[in-house]
Motif scaffolding. Structure first.
Motif, PDB file in Angstrom:
ATOM      1  N   ARG A  22      14.351  53.510   2.754  1.00  0.00           N
ATOM      2  CA  ARG A  22      14.151  54.490   1.661  1.00  0.00           C
ATOM      3  C   ARG A  22      12.828  55.240   1.833  1.00  0.00           C
ATOM      4  O   ARG A  22      12.765  56.451   1.636  1.00  0.00           O
ATOM      5  CB  ARG A  22      14.200  53.765   0.298  1.00  0.00           C
ATOM      6  CG  ARG A  22      14.308  54.689  -0.873  1.00  0.00           C
ATOM      7  CD  ARG A  22      15.640  55.435  -0.885  1.00  0.00           C
ATOM      8  NE  ARG A  22      15.588  56.602  -1.761  1.00  0.00           N
ATOM      9  CZ  ARG A  22      15.839  57.850  -1.346  1.00  0.00           C
ATOM     10  NH1 ARG A  22      16.160  58.099  -0.089  1.00  0.00           N
ATOM     11  NH2 ARG A  22      15.786  58.852  -2.202  1.00  0.00           N
ATOM     12  N   ALA A  23      11.780  54.518   2.213  1.00  0.00           N
ATOM     13  CA  ALA A  23      10.476  55.188   2.405  1.00  0.00           C
ATOM     14  C   ALA A  23      10.567  56.160   3.586  1.00  0.00           C
ATOM     15  O   ALA A  23      10.045  57.283   3.515  1.00  0.00           O
ATOM     16  CB  ALA A  23       9.387  54.148   2.653  1.00  0.00           C
ATOM     17  N   GLY A  24      11.267  55.745   4.644  1.00  0.00           N
ATOM     18  CA  GLY A  24      11.444  56.617   5.822  1.00  0.00           C
ATOM     19  C   GLY A  24      12.236  57.864   5.459  1.00  0.00           C
ATOM     20  O   GLY A  24      11.894  58.972   5.881  1.00  0.00           O
ATOM     21  N   GLN A  25      13.271  57.684   4.645  1.00  0.00           N
ATOM     22  CA  GLN A  25      14.087  58.841   4.229  1.00  0.00           C
ATOM     23  C   GLN A  25      13.238  59.836   3.450  1.00  0.00           C
ATOM     24  O   GLN A  25      13.520  61.030   3.438  1.00  0.00           O
ATOM     25  CB  GLN A  25      15.255  58.377   3.345  1.00  0.00           C
ATOM     26  CG  GLN A  25      16.365  57.689   4.111  1.00  0.00           C
ATOM     27  CD  GLN A  25      17.368  56.998   3.200  1.00  0.00           C
ATOM     28  OE1 GLN A  25      17.107  56.773   2.010  1.00  0.00           O
ATOM     29  NE2 GLN A  25      18.514  56.633   3.766  1.00  0.00           N
ATOM     30  N   ARG A  26      12.213  59.334   2.779  1.00  0.00           N
ATOM     31  CA  ARG A  26      11.356  60.196   1.968  1.00  0.00           C
ATOM     32  C   ARG A  26      10.183  60.752   2.793  1.00  0.00           C
ATOM     33  O   ARG A  26       9.211  61.273   2.258  1.00  0.00           O
ATOM     34  CB  ARG A  26      10.873  59.437   0.739  1.00  0.00           C
ATOM     35  CG  ARG A  26      12.059  59.021  -0.152  1.00  0.00           C
ATOM     36  CD  ARG A  26      11.661  58.262  -1.376  1.00  0.00           C
ATOM     37  NE  ARG A  26      10.802  59.045  -2.232  1.00  0.00           N
ATOM     38  CZ  ARG A  26       9.501  58.870  -2.369  1.00  0.00           C
ATOM     39  NH1 ARG A  26       8.907  57.898  -1.703  1.00  0.00           N
ATOM     40  NH2 ARG A  26       8.801  59.640  -3.149  1.00  0.00           N
ATOM     41  N   GLY A  27      10.277  60.587   4.121  1.00  0.00           N
ATOM     42  CA  GLY A  27       9.309  61.235   5.005  1.00  0.00           C
ATOM     43  C   GLY A  27       8.054  60.427   5.291  1.00  0.00           C
ATOM     44  O   GLY A  27       7.112  60.920   5.921  1.00  0.00           O
ATOM     45  N   ARG A  28       8.039  59.164   4.849  1.00  0.00           N
ATOM     46  CA  ARG A  28       6.853  58.347   5.112  1.00  0.00           C
ATOM     47  C   ARG A  28       6.917  57.763   6.530  1.00  0.00           C
ATOM     48  O   ARG A  28       8.007  57.440   7.010  1.00  0.00           O
ATOM     49  CB  ARG A  28       6.761  57.182   4.109  1.00  0.00           C
ATOM     50  CG  ARG A  28       6.764  57.594   2.672  1.00  0.00           C
ATOM     51  CD  ARG A  28       5.495  58.358   2.288  1.00  0.00           C
ATOM     52  NE  ARG A  28       5.573  58.827   0.923  1.00  0.00           N
ATOM     53  CZ  ARG A  28       5.989  60.044   0.559  1.00  0.00           C
ATOM     54  NH1 ARG A  28       6.347  60.931   1.483  1.00  0.00           N
ATOM     55  NH2 ARG A  28       6.042  60.383  -0.707  1.00  0.00           N
ATOM     56  N   SER A  29       5.752  57.623   7.157  1.00  0.00           N
ATOM     57  CA  SER A  29       5.729  56.896   8.429  1.00  0.00           C
ATOM     58  C   SER A  29       5.633  55.405   8.092  1.00  0.00           C
ATOM     59  O   SER A  29       4.782  54.992   7.290  1.00  0.00           O
ATOM     60  CB  SER A  29       4.537  57.356   9.279  1.00  0.00           C
ATOM     61  OG  SER A  29       3.327  57.111   8.604  1.00  0.00           O
ATOM     62  N   VAL A  30       6.559  54.636   8.661  1.00  0.00           N
ATOM     63  CA  VAL A  30       6.677  53.228   8.239  1.00  0.00           C
ATOM     64  C   VAL A  30       6.688  52.299   9.457  1.00  0.00           C
ATOM     65  O   VAL A  30       7.402  52.542  10.428  1.00  0.00           O
ATOM     66  CB  VAL A  30       8.005  52.993   7.455  1.00  0.00           C
ATOM     67  CG1 VAL A  30       8.061  51.561   6.922  1.00  0.00           C
ATOM     68  CG2 VAL A  30       8.160  53.988   6.322  1.00  0.00           C
ATOM     69  N   LEU A  31       5.893  51.229   9.370  1.00  0.00           N
ATOM     70  CA  LEU A  31       5.942  50.156  10.363  1.00  0.00           C
ATOM     71  C   LEU A  31       6.404  48.882   9.657  1.00  0.00           C
ATOM     72  O   LEU A  31       5.858  48.526   8.605  1.00  0.00           O
ATOM     73  CB  LEU A  31       4.548  49.925  10.968  1.00  0.00           C
ATOM     74  CG  LEU A  31       4.440  48.705  11.894  1.00  0.00           C
ATOM     75  CD1 LEU A  31       5.214  48.919  13.197  1.00  0.00           C
ATOM     76  CD2 LEU A  31       2.968  48.381  12.198  1.00  0.00           C
ATOM     77  N   VAL A  32       7.410  48.226  10.228  1.00  0.00           N
ATOM     78  CA  VAL A  32       7.859  46.931   9.688  1.00  0.00           C
ATOM     79  C   VAL A  32       7.436  45.852  10.679  1.00  0.00           C
ATOM     80  O   VAL A  32       7.721  45.954  11.873  1.00  0.00           O
ATOM     81  CB  VAL A  32       9.395  46.894   9.499  1.00  0.00           C
ATOM     82  CG1 VAL A  32       9.827  45.559   8.909  1.00  0.00           C
ATOM     83  CG2 VAL A  32       9.859  48.046   8.616  1.00  0.00           C
ATOM     84  N   ILE A  33       6.745  44.840  10.169  1.00  0.00           N
ATOM     85  CA  ILE A  33       6.247  43.757  11.023  1.00  0.00           C
ATOM     86  C   ILE A  33       6.932  42.446  10.641  1.00  0.00           C
ATOM     87  O   ILE A  33       7.054  42.128   9.454  1.00  0.00           O
ATOM     88  CB  ILE A  33       4.716  43.572  10.816  1.00  0.00           C
ATOM     89  CG1 ILE A  33       3.973  44.837  11.239  1.00  0.00           C
ATOM     90  CG2 ILE A  33       4.204  42.355  11.582  1.00  0.00           C
ATOM     91  CD1 ILE A  33       2.474  44.775  10.955  1.00  0.00           C
ATOM     92  N   ASP A  34       7.380  41.688  11.640  1.00  0.00           N
ATOM     93  CA  ASP A  34       7.965  40.369  11.353  1.00  0.00           C
ATOM     94  C   ASP A  34       7.548  39.399  12.451  1.00  0.00           C
ATOM     95  O   ASP A  34       7.449  39.789  13.615  1.00  0.00           O
ATOM     96  CB  ASP A  34       9.500  40.453  11.302  1.00  0.00           C
ATOM     97  CG  ASP A  34      10.108  39.314  10.507  1.00  0.00           C
ATOM     98  OD1 ASP A  34      10.743  39.587   9.466  1.00  0.00           O
ATOM     99  OD2 ASP A  34       9.934  38.135  10.906  1.00  0.00           O
TER     100      ASP A  34
END
Ligand code: FDA
Length: 393
Positions: A22-34
């Motif tokens: 959802r954040a990516g769809q709204r144009g945010r640059s997103v990193l997911v870490i696991d």
């Protein structure tokens, strides 16, 4: 030099991936870490490999929380229908099993592939096998130390789940981080978990191991009518897992076996029709044979029906349908499907999941003190809390 993103999501589970999409769809640059080798491991093993991904009857009443109203906002803004629409857009076939529970026809892996596909489509980056060493507040947001180097972001979303199944990489990370930022935690405990029995009772019930029966299991005013399973450790099956979220050490539960059959009446009617029938034979028509034998022997009423008084018949029926059991404990986090308690909802904004006292810090999914019943409710909470958070980032 730290890499910079708008959002860093800690945890590539159900909630974290949904939030990142959802954040990516709204144009945010997103990193997911696991820290795990693969994303969505709990999705993969859920629902016996077919993922019970939602429940069409979801309401806030299907959740346990110190604040029963907290989940309402997110659940209303992202509904089971919204998730089903997403699943259908990806051509994932599904079916309703029972009680509104929706499962994949094929494999839970379809749900993981769907989320990864959505993440990729909007440029979300995923970093696996990465350890988070520190999360610090900076003037512009946060600095996250990881085994792959530092990362800076305006917002950090904590989606690292609860403590259930440590063998799969579950940690108390979210709670530790919440405490670090001064947020309160509602005491955690294993939930949706089999209950164990003391050695004496366990030995007595050992002949029943492997038997499953329809049952109603009660704790105080709470009752669940689903299957019950006798195991070599104690009691399991959906009705027991459900009640385990309400049960506390020392409490008694009441088990009603075959709740749709009135056992006392069944026996009295059979006695009237033919008193020479053995109690065990008649009971064996309503219950699995081994169970009928157990109750008859346990009540020392292994006789013809004509030889049993009304009182004896009623006592036998009560032993089956008003059975008081005091479990010794639970199997704990080793097998619990979820963790009760977690980040106190008073600390969070229910519309965004943001920590009220720490702008830019968000908690979503199982680490929050919102715990669903068995039946797809926990994933629906993960999707809903992840989605509303993603909307706010
Ligand atoms: P989740 O646990 O999914 O994800 C957390 C992620 O954070 C993981 O990928 C983990 O590796 C990562 N992580 C943890 N600590 C970290 C750290 N220190 N650093 C970096 N990463 C870290 N629910 C339902 O609705 N229907 C079902 O069919 C089932 N079935 C089911 C079966 C079994 C066996 C279990 C154990 C659980 C279920 N559940 C379920 C419950 C459901 O799996 C659970 O509620 C959700 O996965 C919670 O989603 P989260 O994203 O909050 O956590």
């Amino acid at each position: 030099m730290a890499r910079t993103f708008d959002v860093v999501v800690l945890g590539a589970g159900a909630a974290g991936m949904m939030c990142a999409v959802r954040a990516g769809q709204r144009g945010r640059s997103v990193l997911v870490i696991d820290h795990a080798k693969a994303p969505g491991e709990k999705i993969r093993i859920s629902g016996g490999g077919r993922c019970n991904f939602t429940n069409i009857h979801t309401t806030a009443k299907n959740y346990i929380s110190a604040n029963p109203h907290f989940a309402k906002s997110a659940l209303a803004r992202y509904t089971p229908r919204d998730f089903v629409d997403l699943v259908e857009r990806h051509n994932i076939a599904w079916h309703e099993k029972t009680l509104g529970q929706l499962f994949c026809d094929n494999s839970a892996k379809d749900i993981i592939a769907m989320l990864l596909g959505e993440m990729k489509a909007v440029g979300v980056q995923l970093e696996l096998q990465s350890q988070v060493t520190v999360v610090e507040k900076t003037p512009g947001g946060f600095r996250v130390g990881t085994s792959n180097g530092p990362v800076e972001a305006a917002s950090v979303v904590v989606a690292t789940g609860g403590k259930s199944i440590p063998k799969m990489g579950a940690t108390g990370f979210a709670y530790d981080l919440a405490r670090q930022f001064g947020l309160k935690i509602i005491k955690t405990r294993p939930a949706l978990v089999p209950l164990t029995l003391d050695p004496n009772l366990l030995e007595k019930l050992s002949p029943l191991s492997g038997i499953g029966v329809p049952a109603e299991v009660r704790h105080g005013k709470t009752a669940f009518r689903e299957a019950l399973l006798f195991t070599h450790r104690g009691l399991s099956g959906p009705s027991i897992l459900q009640i385990s979220s309400y049960w506390r050490e020392g409490d008694e539960i009441t088990v009603v076996i075959e709740p749709d059959t009135r056992i006392a009446e069944l026996l009295k009617t059979a006695r009237k029709a033919n008193g020479r029938q053995a109690a065990q034979t008649v009971l064996g028509e309503a219950l699995p044979k081994r169970l009928a034998q157990f109750f008859v022997e346990n009540g020392s009423v292994n006789r013809h029906l004509a030889d049993l008084s009304d009182r004896t018949v009623e006592a036998l029926a009560a032993s089956i349908q008003n059975w008081k059991i005091r479990p010794a404990g639970s199997e704990g986090y080793r097998t619990a499907e979820v963790t009760l308690g977690g980040v106190d909802t008073n600390e969070l904004d229910s519309k965004t999941m943001q920590a009220k006292a720490v702008p830019g810090l968000y908690f979503i999914g199982e680490c929050v003190d919102v715990t669903g019943w068995l039946g797809g409710y926990n994933f629906q909470w993960a999707w809903a809390s992840g989605h509303v958070c993603g909307e706010a980032l």
